[in-house]
Design an enzyme around this catalytic site. Structure first.
Site, PDB file in Angstrom:
ATOM      1  N   GLU A 394       0.916  -1.066  -0.116  1.00  0.00           N
ATOM      2  CA  GLU A 394      -0.117  -0.091   0.239  1.00  0.00           C
ATOM      3  C   GLU A 394       0.687   0.931   0.180  1.00  0.00           C
ATOM      4  O   GLU A 394       0.397   2.270   0.609  1.00  0.00           O
ATOM      5  CB  GLU A 394      -0.668  -0.007   1.069  1.00  0.00           C
ATOM      6  CG  GLU A 394      -0.879  -0.446   2.691  1.00  0.00           C
ATOM      7  CD  GLU A 394      -1.911  -0.418   3.653  1.00  0.00           C
ATOM      8  OE1 GLU A 394      -2.499   0.325   3.193  1.00  0.00           O
ATOM      9  OE2 GLU A 394      -1.480  -0.039   4.780  1.00  0.00           O
ATOM     10  N   ASP A 418      -5.184   3.053   0.095  1.00  0.00           N
ATOM     11  CA  ASP A 418      -3.324   4.138   0.813  1.00  0.00           C
ATOM     12  C   ASP A 418      -2.532   4.095  -0.097  1.00  0.00           C
ATOM     13  O   ASP A 418      -1.631   5.256  -0.739  1.00  0.00           O
ATOM     14  CB  ASP A 418      -2.630   3.475   1.979  1.00  0.00           C
ATOM     15  CG  ASP A 418      -3.488   3.981   3.287  1.00  0.00           C
ATOM     16  OD1 ASP A 418      -3.805   5.183   3.457  1.00  0.00           O
ATOM     17  OD2 ASP A 418      -3.626   2.541   4.354  1.00  0.00           O
ATOM     18  N   CYS A 465      -6.932  -5.776  -1.225  1.00  0.00           N
ATOM     19  CA  CYS A 465      -8.756  -5.833  -0.112  1.00  0.00           C
ATOM     20  C   CYS A 465      -8.715  -3.850  -0.333  1.00  0.00           C
ATOM     21  O   CYS A 465      -8.951  -4.041   1.216  1.00  0.00           O
ATOM     22  CB  CYS A 465      -7.930  -6.039   0.986  1.00  0.00           C
ATOM     23  SG  CYS A 465      -5.690  -5.841   1.910  1.00  0.00           S
TER      24      CYS A 465
HETATM   25  C1  PEP Z   1      -5.960  -0.278   2.114  1.00  0.00           C
HETATM   26  O1  PEP Z   1      -5.068   0.655   2.371  1.00  0.00           O
HETATM   27  O2  PEP Z   1      -6.005   0.344   1.438  1.00  0.00           O
HETATM   28  C2  PEP Z   1      -6.342  -0.984   3.265  1.00  0.00           C
HETATM   29  C3  PEP Z   1      -7.091  -1.799   2.872  1.00  0.00           C
HETATM   30  O3  PEP Z   1      -5.990  -0.466   4.360  1.00  0.00           O
HETATM   31  P1  PEP Z   1      -6.833   0.596   5.583  1.00  0.00           P
HETATM   32  O4  PEP Z   1      -7.911   1.122   4.233  1.00  0.00           O
HETATM   33  O5  PEP Z   1      -7.918   0.062   6.452  1.00  0.00           O
HETATM   34  O6  PEP Z   1      -6.056   1.863   5.045  1.00  0.00           O
HETATM   35 MG    MG Z   2      -4.206   0.755   4.273  1.00  0.00          MG
END
Ligand code: PEP
Ligand code: MG
Length: 503
Positions: A394, A418, A465
């Site tokens: 990320e 991110d 994800c």
């Molecule tokens: C992301 O950054 O895409 C991620 C899945 O984590 P979060 O949204 O919890 O930062």
């Molecule tokens: Mg993230």
């Protein structure tokens, strides 16, 4: 000035009355330890130093009470944070809590009691993830806020629960009263306060049409995620707490691709113990049986704040002290979580995933710490299993060294939320930048392709994800790239399956 002080005194009285009620409720429902937390706050509200500081700021800086209370709260909290004694350090959260309540009372804002409300639409200026996790999800019909961003964790939580959420709605909150009737249309992005009979009828027809569509989707349960030319992809679901597993099973996801474990740490006064965490992780993996459960280690910081971490204020929290950086700097917190994870791994198909990685060195340090935990458990004779371990991709740095990283881990999961923020240099929380925040940017898609290729060269699997995984306009492109897994909000599982099967 004196009138401002009188206003503060009235608010103090109101706050004291609220605390007295809370004390009784805590004693009845949570026992002496919960009541003791309220008692500490009652004492602070009577503390002469605290009150003198508030009055002094009002007199010398000619500011209003809300400002004086907020500055004093911050100053006192920081003072507690710097103390040697662990108990005293923990009191920083209480000062912040009581100062927040006092400031809300001064501003005449009602303190919502989410625990005992009727099924309701929540209308607010903004909602933090820690407020959202405390709500009884069964009782929330919709969120409507003046501020917020579609990429914030509050929005992500709403999506996971299939709750319509409207952000950036221009409203005069003074005109909106508890008990008012409203219609929220998530698809159209509309809210109508005090709707007419005709508007209610129209809304009911739309609800019925949505339910019919929903029923049709249900027919895809139990079917494979396979294209007409035979290519397959795993469709998993994202969750934030053990209680969300119901959404995963209800929507027939093949596994859990992201359990955001940091939500276990939010909305509470102190760190969850190893035992509490172990129970939560075990419950999830046991319920999921043979299906894969990927638990991401603590990704606290930025918009996910818990006062007891004492992270302090930062100029640039999204690029600050967060996630794996905290875990590597404060290995005891990390080790407690790893112990709970290794123990829970005995009970099912658990994998661990580390967030915000930027280098191979970090992964090697993580492996050293995980190995220490393993040795400690072995020595103590505690049952454990070393699970599959992967990392989130990320940050642009992780993308660029994904060839090296692939050698060190079992899998990758791309966090597009991110990754988009850091690649485009756009704060995902800033609603003014929503028009610029473009996860379809070629740079992001090329990065995803690069990561997939580097993972596959090394024989490792790779998933997505972040929210982009559920973007139906890209499903085909992801399958073509060879992405092995998409992990999406549970209500999106069947929609993505429908898309894949239509390819
Ligand atoms: C992301 O950054 O895409 C991620 C899945 O984590 P979060 O949204 O919890 O930062
Ligand atoms: Mg993230």
């Amino acid at each position: 000035m004196e009138s401002e002080i009188a206003r503060v005194q009235t608010a103090i009285q109101k706050t004291a009355e609220q605390l007295a009620e809370l004390y009784e409720k805590a004693q009845k429902e949570g026992g002496e330890s919960s009541a003791a937390i309220v008692e500490v706050q009652q004492m602070m509200l009577e503390d002469e130093d605290y009150l003198d500081a508030v009055y002094h700021i009002i007199r010398t800086e000619t500011v209003n009470g809300e400002y004086a209370v907020s500055v004093t709260g911050d100053n006192f909290a920081r003072m507690f944070e710097d103390m040697e004694d662990e108990y005293m350090r923990g009191r920083a959260a209480d000062v912040r809590d009581i100062s927040g309540r006092l400031a809300r009372n001064l501003a005449g804002q009602e303190d919502a009691d989410f625990a005992c409300m009727e099924p309701s639409i929540i209308v607010a200026e903004d909602l933090s993830p820690s407020q959202t996790v405390q709500m009884d999800k069964e009782k929330i019909l919709a969120f409507v806020t003046v501020h917020g961003s579609t990429n914030s964790h509050t929005a992500i939580l709403a999506r996971m629960m299939n709750i319509p959420a409207l952000i950036w709605v221009p409203m005069n909150l003074d005109e909106i009263r508890t008990g008012m009737k409203a219609v929220v249309d998530g698809a159209a992005g509309e809210v109508i306060f005090e709707p007419t009979d005709d508007q209610c009828r129209e809304a009911e027809e739309k609800i019925k049409a949505a339910q019919d569509k929903f029923r049709l989707l249900q027919e895809l349960k139990g079917k494979e995620n396979v294209t007409s030319d035979g290519r397959k992809i795993n469709i998993y679901a994202n969750i934030g707490s053990a209680g969300d597993v119901g959404y995963v099973l209800e929507n027939d996801a093949g596994g859990i691709g992201l359990f955001r474990s940091e939500f276990l740490y939010l909305g509470r006064e102190d760190f969850p113990t190893e035992e509490e965490q172990f129970q939560a992780y075990r419950q999830v993996v046991q319920t999921m049986g043979e299906k894969k459960v990927i638990i991401r280690t603590l990704d606290i910081g930025a918009d996910k704040q818990a006062d007891y971490f004492n992270l302090g204020k930062e100029e640039n929290p999204a690029m600050g002290y967060r996630a794996i950086r905290i875990c590597l700097k404060e290995p005891e917190t990390f080790k407690t979580q790893l112990r709970a994870l290794l123990r829970a791994a005995v009970y099912g198909n658990l994998s661990v995933m580390y967030p915000m990685i930027i280098s191979a060195e970090e992964v090697m340090r993580i492996h050293d710490i995980a190995e220490e935990v393993e040795q400690e458990l072995k020595k103590a004779g505690v049952p454990y299993r070393v699970p599959e371990q992967g990392i989130m991709i990320e940050t642009p740095a992780a993308v660029m060294v994904s060839d090296e990283l692939a050698e060190l881990v079992d899998f990758f999961s791309i966090g597009t939320n991110d990754l988009t923020q850091y690649t485009l240099a756009i704060d995902r929380q800033n609603q003014r930048l929503e028009d610029f925040y473009n996860p379809h940017h070629k740079a992001i898609l090329r990065m995803i392709k690069m990561v997939v290729d580097n993972a596959h060269k090394c024989g490792k699997w790779v998933g997505i994800c972040g929210e982009l995984g559920a973007d139906l306009a890209l499903t085909e492109e992801f399958v073509d790239m060879g992405v092995d897994e998409l992990s999406v909000a549970p209500p999106m599982v069947l929609k993505v399956r429908e898309k894949v099967r239509a390819m």
